[in-house]
Design a protein around this motif. Structure first.
Motif, PDB file in Angstrom:
ATOM      1  N   PRO A   1       0.821  -1.174  -0.010  1.00  0.00           N
ATOM      2  CA  PRO A   1       0.083   0.000   0.068  1.00  0.00           C
ATOM      3  C   PRO A   1       0.668   1.353  -0.015  1.00  0.00           C
ATOM      4  CG  PRO A   1       0.064  -1.044   2.289  1.00  0.00           C
ATOM      5  CD  PRO A   1       0.599  -2.002   1.035  1.00  0.00           C
ATOM      6  N   SER A   2       0.425   2.341  -0.515  1.00  0.00           N
ATOM      7  CA  SER A   2       1.023   3.663  -0.706  1.00  0.00           C
ATOM      8  C   SER A   2       0.888   4.435   0.601  1.00  0.00           C
ATOM      9  CB  SER A   2       0.665   4.528  -1.752  1.00  0.00           C
ATOM     10  OG  SER A   2      -0.922   4.770  -1.967  1.00  0.00           O
ATOM     11  N   GLN A   3       0.016   4.121   1.475  1.00  0.00           N
ATOM     12  CA  GLN A   3      -0.341   4.675   2.476  1.00  0.00           C
ATOM     13  C   GLN A   3      -0.999   3.905   3.444  1.00  0.00           C
ATOM     14  OE1 GLN A   3      -1.697   8.671   2.147  1.00  0.00           O
ATOM     15  NE2 GLN A   3      -3.013   8.632   4.134  1.00  0.00           N
ATOM     16  N   PHE A   4      -0.781   3.853   4.830  1.00  0.00           N
ATOM     17  CA  PHE A   4      -1.538   3.065   5.650  1.00  0.00           C
ATOM     18  C   PHE A   4      -1.630   3.661   7.163  1.00  0.00           C
ATOM     19  CE2 PHE A   4       2.676   1.654   5.981  1.00  0.00           C
ATOM     20  CZ  PHE A   4       3.140   1.622   7.578  1.00  0.00           C
ATOM     21  N   THR A   5      -2.608   3.176   7.953  1.00  0.00           N
ATOM     22  CA  THR A   5      -2.960   3.786   9.205  1.00  0.00           C
ATOM     23  C   THR A   5      -2.290   3.096  10.065  1.00  0.00           C
ATOM     24  OG1 THR A   5      -5.035   4.599   8.472  1.00  0.00           O
ATOM     25  CG2 THR A   5      -4.906   4.621  10.767  1.00  0.00           C
ATOM     26  N   GLN A   6      -1.503   3.270  11.112  1.00  0.00           N
ATOM     27  CA  GLN A   6      -0.897   2.607  12.106  1.00  0.00           C
ATOM     28  C   GLN A   6      -1.926   3.096  13.618  1.00  0.00           C
ATOM     29  OE1 GLN A   6       3.183   2.705  13.750  1.00  0.00           O
ATOM     30  NE2 GLN A   6       2.353   1.644  15.540  1.00  0.00           N
ATOM     31  N   HIS A   7      -2.562   2.115  14.127  1.00  0.00           N
ATOM     32  CA  HIS A   7      -3.702   2.393  15.232  1.00  0.00           C
ATOM     33  C   HIS A   7      -2.793   2.504  16.442  1.00  0.00           C
ATOM     34  CE1 HIS A   7      -7.035   1.786  12.533  1.00  0.00           C
ATOM     35  NE2 HIS A   7      -6.318   0.918  11.836  1.00  0.00           N
ATOM     36  N   ALA A   8      -3.176   3.196  17.153  1.00  0.00           N
ATOM     37  CA  ALA A   8      -2.743   3.491  18.688  1.00  0.00           C
ATOM     38  C   ALA A   8      -3.912   3.124  19.837  1.00  0.00           C
ATOM     39  CB  ALA A   8      -2.204   4.956  18.936  1.00  0.00           C
TER      40      ALA A   8
ATOM     41  N   ARG B   1      -4.336   9.346  18.510  1.00  0.00           N
ATOM     42  CA  ARG B   1      -2.876   9.042  18.210  1.00  0.00           C
ATOM     43  C   ARG B   1      -2.659   8.077  17.223  1.00  0.00           C
ATOM     44  NH1 ARG B   1      -3.843  12.558  20.494  1.00  0.00           N
ATOM     45  NH2 ARG B   1      -3.734  12.828  23.057  1.00  0.00           N
ATOM     46  N   ASN B   2      -3.724   7.794  16.369  1.00  0.00           N
ATOM     47  CA  ASN B   2      -3.476   6.884  15.330  1.00  0.00           C
ATOM     48  C   ASN B   2      -2.735   7.977  14.160  1.00  0.00           C
ATOM     49  OD1 ASN B   2      -5.080   5.268  16.313  1.00  0.00           O
ATOM     50  ND2 ASN B   2      -6.778   5.379  14.760  1.00  0.00           N
ATOM     51  N   VAL B   3      -1.898   7.083  13.571  1.00  0.00           N
ATOM     52  CA  VAL B   3      -0.975   8.105  12.668  1.00  0.00           C
ATOM     53  C   VAL B   3      -1.127   7.430  11.048  1.00  0.00           C
ATOM     54  CG1 VAL B   3       0.659   8.885  13.978  1.00  0.00           C
ATOM     55  CG2 VAL B   3       1.180   6.627  13.125  1.00  0.00           C
ATOM     56  N   GLU B   4      -1.109   8.537  10.121  1.00  0.00           N
ATOM     57  CA  GLU B   4      -1.326   7.917   8.586  1.00  0.00           C
ATOM     58  C   GLU B   4       0.311   8.101   8.058  1.00  0.00           C
ATOM     59  OE1 GLU B   4      -3.799   7.251   6.439  1.00  0.00           O
ATOM     60  OE2 GLU B   4      -4.764   6.638   8.375  1.00  0.00           O
ATOM     61  N   ILE B   5       0.490   7.074   7.613  1.00  0.00           N
ATOM     62  CA  ILE B   5       1.797   6.972   6.990  1.00  0.00           C
ATOM     63  C   ILE B   5       2.024   6.551   5.685  1.00  0.00           C
ATOM     64  CG2 ILE B   5       3.966   5.381   7.267  1.00  0.00           C
ATOM     65  CD1 ILE B   5       3.291   4.512  10.060  1.00  0.00           C
ATOM     66  N   GLY B   6       2.469   7.439   4.767  1.00  0.00           N
ATOM     67  CA  GLY B   6       2.662   7.704   3.512  1.00  0.00           C
ATOM     68  C   GLY B   6       1.895   8.828   2.978  1.00  0.00           C
ATOM     69  N   GLY B   7       1.949   9.144   1.594  1.00  0.00           N
ATOM     70  CA  GLY B   7       1.244  10.311   1.137  1.00  0.00           C
ATOM     71  C   GLY B   7       2.130  11.707   1.465  1.00  0.00           C
ATOM     72  N   ARG B   8       1.239  12.516   1.875  1.00  0.00           N
ATOM     73  CA  ARG B   8       1.982  13.755   2.200  1.00  0.00           C
ATOM     74  C   ARG B   8       2.283  13.938   3.576  1.00  0.00           C
ATOM     75  NH1 ARG B   8       4.688  15.200  -1.292  1.00  0.00           N
ATOM     76  NH2 ARG B   8       4.783  17.299  -0.308  1.00  0.00           N
ATOM     77  N   ASN B   9       2.297  12.722   4.363  1.00  0.00           N
ATOM     78  CA  ASN B   9       2.258  12.846   5.946  1.00  0.00           C
ATOM     79  C   ASN B   9       3.780  12.570   6.514  1.00  0.00           C
ATOM     80  OD1 ASN B   9      -0.588  13.123   5.923  1.00  0.00           O
ATOM     81  ND2 ASN B   9      -0.712  11.100   5.368  1.00  0.00           N
ATOM     82  N   LEU B  10       3.855  13.364   7.553  1.00  0.00           N
ATOM     83  CA  LEU B  10       5.097  13.016   8.133  1.00  0.00           C
ATOM     84  C   LEU B  10       4.912  12.648   9.545  1.00  0.00           C
ATOM     85  CD1 LEU B  10       8.356  12.989   8.812  1.00  0.00           C
ATOM     86  CD2 LEU B  10       8.188  15.616   8.689  1.00  0.00           C
ATOM     87  N   VAL B  11       5.378  11.402  10.222  1.00  0.00           N
ATOM     88  CA  VAL B  11       4.994  10.928  11.594  1.00  0.00           C
ATOM     89  C   VAL B  11       6.284  10.786  12.116  1.00  0.00           C
ATOM     90  CG1 VAL B  11       4.524   9.039  12.809  1.00  0.00           C
ATOM     91  CG2 VAL B  11       3.281   9.613  10.601  1.00  0.00           C
ATOM     92  N   LEU B  12       6.637  11.577  13.205  1.00  0.00           N
ATOM     93  CA  LEU B  12       7.975  11.725  14.061  1.00  0.00           C
ATOM     94  C   LEU B  12       8.044  10.613  15.178  1.00  0.00           C
ATOM     95  CD1 LEU B  12       7.768  15.748  14.212  1.00  0.00           C
ATOM     96  CD2 LEU B  12       8.988  14.273  12.564  1.00  0.00           C
ATOM     97  N   ALA B  13       9.079  10.043  15.208  1.00  0.00           N
ATOM     98  CA  ALA B  13       9.373   9.071  16.314  1.00  0.00           C
ATOM     99  C   ALA B  13      10.738   9.098  16.876  1.00  0.00           C
ATOM    100  CB  ALA B  13       9.102   7.520  15.681  1.00  0.00           C
TER     101      ALA B  13
END
Lengths: 511, 511
Positions: B101-108, B113-125
């Motif tokens: 998949p080009s984008q997916f949701t990681q659930h919290a 606090r769910n994060v969308e990973i991919g597309g125009r998004n940026l998740v900071l860890a």
């Protein structure tokens, strides 16, 4: 890069001795970008801002106070005058700007240090203007002419710094009406890099031009030998002193940066698009005026914009708003076909600590990707420009090497592709000894000459120095090794005579 | 941004008391970029690198050692096997990648606090992996599980950090074969942000999945609830342990970062284009393999690439080569239509000093403009990843706010244009009191919550703290105020029971 140092004229025995004992000076050529610009604004956003800037010029206008000559020039050009308020019909300023060159050469007394300002080039110049220094003993105090000379020497010895700059710090121990003479003398004799002229009085701009005539001879008025900083009194105000200096320089075909000086939220709206509108309106008016004085006069579209901490009123640096404005202003300048100037290593930090590092790097990165052609304050700036720091000068100057390497872009030649290396090493191997590494490792990676790359134990055994301590040691070493570039003794004498004569001509003024 | 904290299930009296006494937690949403990407490579350069990567896969191949199952999967997919060397015909790996998949949701566990990973998004860890910590007394020592818990708490309390991360530091006081249990328990109970699973053994990946089933119930296997880090053993080697963990996660539909781990010059050629070729070949092979295990398994194209100091052999960070590789790898990932991961606040500095600031900001800026979707090591990384620093954690976490604001781009709405403000203020006025400023100043400028904006005198009277000192104070204050997010006590108990049972099932191992 080009190395070596060479005087313009043959020297005598003393010069030859100096040559022999002088350390080899490494000086990088100005940067020519082989990377694209970062374009934060869409075409639509650019068109909105451009249209709004024309509205500002026409409807609100700009003031040229205490300057009847300027008002007359504007009247003749077709502007609508109401008192000292100049209303500029839509499109007029932009049309006038068209005679300014898109790129020009600023000449240095060592022709290898000439810089090309505009196009894909980036010229790096040191901090400008602080009244204080932070010295190597950690004392914050008023700057002196000796501090100023020290900064000229550090700039001369800094490989990645292309330009000697202007008011590296304010020599507060010299009378206000005479310090420009000592500053120019220092730039002209202690370095062979290009420099900036005085702007605090039209008469001081004239002194700058005359000293250039001594140093460069007839060539001085035929091409740019100075690039000087003309600040606009934002919002929308062009004061007579700065405009007087601009008139002197434009008439002498010397280059000027025409630069809104904006603390956002105080001198411009608290929005990026609003600030950019004002920046564009001000730069258009100022540059148009330079072309009214002398069509073809070389100018740079400037933008010094920072934001304000709305809690305390303090100016802040290295912030996201500043980066966005820098990127947007660069796009606006390029659409005008003009060289672009913005700030470099800006920070609000009071020490050369991590805050200084973050904020400075934020600004340097934005300036590189934002297409800046002339970067003032590239090194040495501390505490929001109140302080010039010797340590931060060499720390920043080292980081300027990063910009050189990033700007070079990616080599996709056969050697750059390195397919032979991947074939030679294969899965599970290592590249340290392969033929491609042997042939390329010396130039492959940029290497700091200041930061600490040693293993923890070695570093701890050496007293666990932080960056500030490493920088202080570097400054001391550089100053120990400094030898002035050679200069024709008769020229040096003529410059010193000029300074002495001009100083004797009027009493000291301290305000 | 969304504020507030809310448990998934109703709590009892104790939970309500905790709620009342807990400080209000601010948590920013993951970033969605409203700015373009910086594209350092031309289309021509991209095509060269893509063609070369296919040549590497076909001609040189990759090794999947000690993994007969993997070899069999590759054989069935049409690869040419020679021992454990897999030669992948041109185009095959790319074709296999198409099911990811080009984008997916990681659930919290807190859905806010769910994060969308991919597309125009940026998740900071946060930082991942250091065996050492540098504590608030300036002592560098082996990390413990208590340090680990402290980092989880800091991440939970850090507004701009979206993800709790994985191995924030190695809890060296817990047996190697059991520490993953304590780490997962900490992420699951001390924070409500998303987290990463164990990868050091396939059995530990299975533990991670089982603990997720306790925490999330049936949903656990139906969508990504973990994003875990699978490093490739560059050059071109996929070891059985990491691949075993990948297999567990892919089969359970859990997300993996598939990431070449490269110290340039040692594990890849000393050139940017050569390194990018290898990065692409490795990522293609690894991601294709994940899709052979389970088509549609969520994966991230990773690239952890740093350069080496060719004088000392030390890895270096925040260098221009690293930025160029990051920018180029981002372009390659986007052309594959896959989420992209790279490093964040990387530095080789041994202290949270100016070197740390420069190098970290260089990396953060490149990652923002380079289109990174998942940024590991966004805060807390020190000394080339050997050390996790509490002070640097909060320093970097503060700077992550800069990225949020830059990513928002430029507002060109009528309010953003601010023409009324420019009209109201006019030439020579100031904007501090105008209507537009009054209406907008609170949100207009990003403001650090850590850096010092006070006037020099106020700051000096307060002991002239540097950034490190301010950060140490901030860490102490945050830990004082920390209150764990509420959790269903039966779930917490079940997790603790699982950890105790698994720990009892085998003897401690310390290597």
């Amino acid at each position: 890069m080009r190395e070596g140092r060479r005087g313009r004229r043959g020297g005598g025995g003393a010069a030859r001795r100096a040559e022999r004992s002088a350390p080899r000076i490494e000086a990088a050529r100005y940067i020519t970008r082989n990377i694209p610009d970062f374009e934060i604004l869409t075409s639509e956003a650019l068109e909105i801002i451009e249209a709004n800037a024309e509205t500002v010029l026409e409807e609100i206008g700009v003031t040229f106070g205490d300057n009847p000559g300027a008002l007359e020039r504007w009247r003749q050009a077709g502007a609508d005058l109401r008192g000292d308020r100049v209303h500029i019909p839509r499109g007029l300023a932009r049309t006038l700007c068209a005679t300014a060159p898109s790129q020009f050469t600023q000449h240095a007394r060592n022709p290898e240090r000439n810089v090309e300002i505009g196009g894909r080039n980036l010229v790096l110049a040191p901090v400008y203007g602080p009244p204080f220094v932070r010295d190597l003993d950690g004392v914050r105090r008023y700057a002196t002419i000796e501090d100023f000379r020290t900064f000229v020497k550090l700039g001369y010895l800094s490989k990645w710094v292309h330009h000697s700059g202007g008011t590296l710090c304010e020599p507060t121990d010299v009378a206000v009406n005479k310090r420009h003479l000592d500053m120019l003398l220092a730039h002209m004799t202690l370095s062979d890099k290009p420099f900036m002229g005085a702007v605090t009085e039209p008469s001081r701009a004239r002194d700058s031009v005359e000293m250039c005539e001594i140093l460069f001879g007839e060539a001085a008025r035929q091409a740019p030998h100075m690039t000087s900083l003309i600040n606009i009194n934002s919002p929308l105000t062009f004061d007579a002193v700065m405009m007087g200096a601009l008139e002197v320089y434009a008439e002498a075909m010397q280059a000027c940066i025409i630069s809104p000086f904006i603390v956002g939220g105080a001198m411009a709206p608290v929005s990026v698009a609003g600030t950019l509108t004002q920046v564009l309106a001000e730069a258009l008016a100022g540059i148009a005026y330079s072309q009214l004085v002398r069509p073809g006069a070389p100018v740079i579209f400037g933008a010094f914009v920072t934001s304000i901490d709305m809690n305390s009123g303090a100016p802040t640096f290295g912030t996201p708003e500043a980066s966005k404005i820098l990127w947007g202003a660069g796009q606006l300048a390029r659409r005008l076909g003009l060289p672009f100037r913005s700030g470099g290593g800006l920070t609000g930090a009071k020490l050369p600590d991590a805050q200084a590092g973050y904020e400075t790097a934020n600004t340097l990165n934005a300036a590189l990707t934002g297409g800046v052609n002339f970067m003032l304050h590239a090194c040495g700036w501390l505490e929001g420009g109140l302080v010039a720091s010797f340590e931060k000068f060499v720390m920043d100057a080292d980081q300027l090497g990063v910009l050189h390497s990033m700007a070079a872009g990616v080599d996709v030649s056969e050697n750059g592709q390195a397919m032979d290396a991947i074939r030679e090493v294969g899965p599970g191997g290592h590249y340290l000894g392969c033929a491609h590494t042997q042939a390329n490792f010396k130039e492959a990676f940029w290497r700091s000459n200041l930061l600490d790359y040693r293993p923890y134990e070695t570093w701890a055994d050496d007293g666990a120095p932080d960056t500030q301590m490493l920088a202080a040691n570097r400054v001391r070493k550089m100053l120990d090794e400094y030898v002035a570039p050679e200069i024709d003794p008769s020229v040096a004498e003529a410059l010193a005579d000029y300074v002495a004569r001009r100083k004797a001509a009027e009493p000291d003024a301290f305000a």
